[in-house]
Design an enzyme around this catalytic site. Structure first.
Site, PDB file in Angstrom:
ATOM      1  N   HIS A  67       0.858  -1.188   0.000  1.00  0.00           N
ATOM      2  CA  HIS A  67       0.000   0.000   0.000  1.00  0.00           C
ATOM      3  C   HIS A  67       0.892   1.235   0.000  1.00  0.00           C
ATOM      4  CE1 HIS A  67      -3.428   2.526   0.717  1.00  0.00           C
ATOM      5  NE2 HIS A  67      -2.928   2.982   1.852  1.00  0.00           N
ATOM      6  N   SER A  76     -26.178 -25.580 -61.318  1.00  0.00           N
ATOM      7  CA  SER A  76     -26.177 -26.999 -61.651  1.00  0.00           C
ATOM      8  C   SER A  76     -25.662 -27.820 -60.472  1.00  0.00           C
ATOM      9  CB  SER A  76     -25.358 -27.229 -62.915  1.00  0.00           C
ATOM     10  OG  SER A  76     -25.451 -28.572 -63.336  1.00  0.00           O
TER      11      SER A  76
END
Length: 790
Positions: free
Chosen positions: A344, A656
């Site tokens: 911290h 086709s």
């Protein structure tokens, strides 16, 4: 209960053993889920010192940059509030801070926010939207793909200076309807969920300085509980007024020289900083299954409270010890396995010694002299980011794990006399330091303590080793597709990619292009470049940015509109020797699909399909018995490849024999049935007037399982969209061979249905030429799949 016990006792020993094993299996599964590591799959940030992304943030850290500067004049007049005397009311004895540039210029229009609403919206909301978007892109997850997903949003934020500014304007007209959602603290997270359509848990965490690390803890828990499948966790903090600086100065919390001199004898408080950082989190099992890039893994975390101390803001060393022990227990990590802690470390003469002693008491246990514990604090670089402090430290640790290096801790000249390092091999690196693994995964802890007593600690481990994927054959050419909402933004994006290539000589072109193409949302202004090498790509990008002619293709797609795509499947006569050879050698998807067809045709053809296509049996390709199955297989593989790239058909039309492939892609029948049909057709006698000539085809057609088309299907027999089960009957395919092909009518039907992109899925461009004769609309795109030689 007694009755239940009696029933259990009546069971045989064998059944009791089985029940016990099953119960233990379920308990083990629950415990495993409760402790499953959480994968970091993406991250993004804005931090002081020009750290606009994680790459520039790492550069700042590794170079030991002090990002603190005087209060910019666009925030407030520093001279009007500055007084070196801490006792002087209404003033602050610091002129410094860690500030972002141009926080008022966040692009709200990109997120479809009107100028009027943006004017009443806290810049913290707008900043978080941008950084969240970048985190999604960093993870290779397009933001638009997450709409309505179970994605959670967990954001640390402690206040809104902007709300104070609006209130001080003196004009009640400024407090319109948009000010309600624009300045509410809950809307910081809600805005993200609303904009991206995320439907998982969504909340703002305010535990003061520990807010963002608590948010990460809650996000991890939510993932383990399966409340969400993806989580965005982080924090944001902007300093827009002098108020908090005055308050913290009056409380004697600020460093007079504007530097966090963490662990130093001269430590006299902290300096405020601002920024935004987010992580994109997933359960590790999900990240591995998805093949995500894993940056690091959170193996455990804990949150607690100081409780009653000698003062409301005074830390509690015993509480910190309990916190770290709990996080280690959740991670199943031994104290000596932790080799770095991002402290911290605000730089206060009281707090620093308490924190170091707690770390020694917990992490010194069982630690040998060759297992030093390094500690540091990012606050010495960028200041104390308050609600975003914890996420800044966590991102620093993830980057350090990736680079296997601990960046220097700044402003340490003489250790605080209250900090005792004796007895534990604890070091504070003030220079770039290699982070050794000692044959074990690197493990770090991150601490964040709130001014009101709420503490958080997260245990982070480097990404797990993942078995490398088998090396695919390298493609000779790669495609980079970029897009943006405007031409200027597109040019800026292209410049970023050019700079990235220039600075990363080892960049794999395949990875770069894949991530750009699949991991980003795509917009109207588009750029596409085909290149064989990184150098070619960089050169083309540079030419585009400079406005010169080059290899780049540019254009503008209709806003918010995907073109309607038609797949056209080629008929007999388009075949040529070696068609698809290069694609088969370079595309795993195409190769796998063609191999599947070849396997299904075993027994149908005397010569193996691949020998006919690419081997010594090439002379058979022009024999009808081989031509039609070969074309079918090639076109099916091409369709799979297009769809793997995200190009899916809205309608299909075959010419086709190409109609058989179209039917498979539309879902009329399976691939196996389609190959049986085309093989039976190809073996028919030339004289179709013979009654027996159709017997074999009719027999095969009668055994096929038909389904209505799942994709719109245009019929050769009618030249229009097939209706109902028109093409889902054996009679249709038996009669198909005798009826004329209505291809021109079919093309017109596609155009009438709104198709604007026609893709020929075949070996050449025959159908594109025929199609252009029927549709002359210039806005239509005609796209081939292959040309001779490929």
């Amino acid at each position: 209960m007694a009755e239940l016990l009696d029933r259990i006792l009546e069971l045989s020993p064998q059944k009791l053993a089985l029940y016990a094993l099953e119960l233990q299996r379920r308990l083990d599964a629950l415990e495993q889920a409760r402790r499953e590591p959480i994968a970091v799959v993406g991250m993004a940030c804005r931090f002081p010192g020009g750290a606009t992304d994680t790459a520039s943030f790492w550069q700042l850290l590794r170079d030991g940059v002090d990002a603190i500067k005087e209060v910019p004049p666009d925030r407030w007049d520093v001279d009007a509030y500055y007084n070196p005397d801490p006792a002087n009311p209404g003033t602050m004895y610091t002129r410094w801070g860690g500030f972002l540039d141009r926080v008022d210029e966040v692009d709200a229009t990109f997120f479809n926010i009107s100028p009027r609403e943006a004017a009443r919206m806290d810049p913290q909301q707008r900043l978080l939207l941008e950084v969240s978007w970048e985190a999604f892109e960093h993870a290779g997850l397009p933001a638009d793909s997450l709409f309505n997903s179970q994605t959670g949003v967990f954001i640390g934020c402690s206040g809104s200076d902007y709300q104070q500014l609006l209130g001080r304007s003196g004009d009640p007209a400024h407090l319109n309807m948009y000010a309600l959602t624009g300045t509410a603290l809950n809307a910081v997270a809600g805005r993200v969920a609303f904009t991206f359509g995320l439907q998982g848990p969504c909340l703002v965490v305010d535990t003061a300085c520990s807010s963002s690390l608590v948010a990460v803890h809650l996000a991890s828990q939510s993932l383990r509980l399966k409340e969400c499948d993806l989580a965005l966790a982080g924090g944001v903090n902007l300093i827009l007024t002098p108020d908090a600086g005055i308050v913290t100065s009056q409380a004697r919390m600020m460093a007079a020289d504007g530097r966090c001199k963490t662990f130093d004898a001269a430590a006299d408080g902290f300096v405020r900083g601002e920024g935004c950082g987010v992580l994109l989190l997933k359960r590790l099992s999900d990240a591995l299954a998805s093949g995500d890039r894993i940056l690091a893994q959170i193996t455990g975390s804990a949150v607690n409270q100081d409780g009653s101390t000698s003062g409301f803001t005074v830390p509690n060393g015993l509480a910190q010890e309990r916190l770290i022990r709990k996080a280690l227990a959740e991670s199943d990590v031994a104290p000596a396995a932790v080799s770095y802690v991002e402290a911290h470390g605000t730089g206060t003469p009281l707090g620093d010694p308490i924190e170091v002693q707690a770390l020694k008491n917990v992490l010194g246990a069982g630690r040998k002299g060759d297992q030093p514990l390094a500690i540091g604090s990012v606050k010495t670089n960028i200041g104390h980011l308050e609600a975003a402090a914890g996420i800044a430290g966590l991102i620093k640790v993830v980057l350090a794990l990736q680079h296997k290096e601990i960046p220097p801790h700044l402003h340490l000249r003489r250790l605080n006399a209250e900090i005792e390092l004796d007895g534990v091999p604890l070091v504070i690196p003030t220079e770039r330091t290699p982070w050794p693994s000692n044959g074990q995964p690197r493990v770090a802890g991150v601490s964040s303590f709130g001014a009101s007593g709420t503490n958080a600690h997260v245990v982070v481990e480097e990404a797990p080793a993942v078995a490398g994927k088998p090396n695919a054959v390298e493609r000779p050419v790669h495609l980079l597709a970029l897009s943006a909402r405007s031409q200027a933004a597109l040019e800026e994006l292209a410049q970023k990619y050019r700079a990235h290539l220039a600075g990363h000589a080892n960049q794999t072109l395949a990875d770069l292009c894949y991530t750009a193409n699949s991991g980003r949302a795509h917009f109207a202004h588009r750029l596409a470049i085909a290149a064989g090498t990184a150098g070619e790509l960089e050169e083309a990008l540079a030419a585009f940015v400079a406005g010169a002619e080059g290899a780049a293709l540019t254009g503008q797609a209709p806003a918010g509109q995907r073109p309607k795509v038609a797949f056209l499947f080629t008929g007999q006569g388009a075949q040529y020797a070696g068609m698809g050879r290069e694609l088969y050698a370079t595309s795993p998807t195409f190769r796998a699909a063609l191999d599947e067809c070849a396997a299904l045709l075993t027994g149908e053809l005397e010569a193996p399909l691949l020998e006919v296509l690419f081997g010594e049996k090439g002379e058979l390709l022009d024999e009808t018995a081989y031509t039609q199955p070969a074309l079918f297989a090639l076109e099916y593989a091409l369709a799979q490849l297009w769809q793997s790239w995200g190009v899916t058909p809205d309608l299909v039309l075959g010419h086709s024999v190409g109609e058989y492939v179209a039917a498979v892609v539309a879902g009329v029948f399976s691939l196996a049935d389609g190959l049986k049909l085309i093989s039976a057709r190809s073996r028919l006698k030339q004289d179709l007037a013979e009654p027996d000539a159709l017997a074999a085809l009719a027999q095969v057609a009668g055994q096929v399982a038909y389904r209505p088309p799942a994709v719109a299907f245009v019929s050769n027999l009618t030249g229009r969209l097939a209706r109902g089960e028109e093409a889902s009957q054996a009679e249709y395919w038996v009669g198909h061979i005798r009826e004329p092909v209505r291809f021109a009518e079919g093309i017109q039907a596609l155009a009438a249905a709104g198709c604007t992109a026609f893709v020929e899925v075949g070996p050449g461009t025959t159908l594109l030429s025929l199609g252009r004769q029927s549709v002359t609309e210039p806005a239509v795109a005609w796209l081939p799949s292959l040309r001779r030689g490929s």
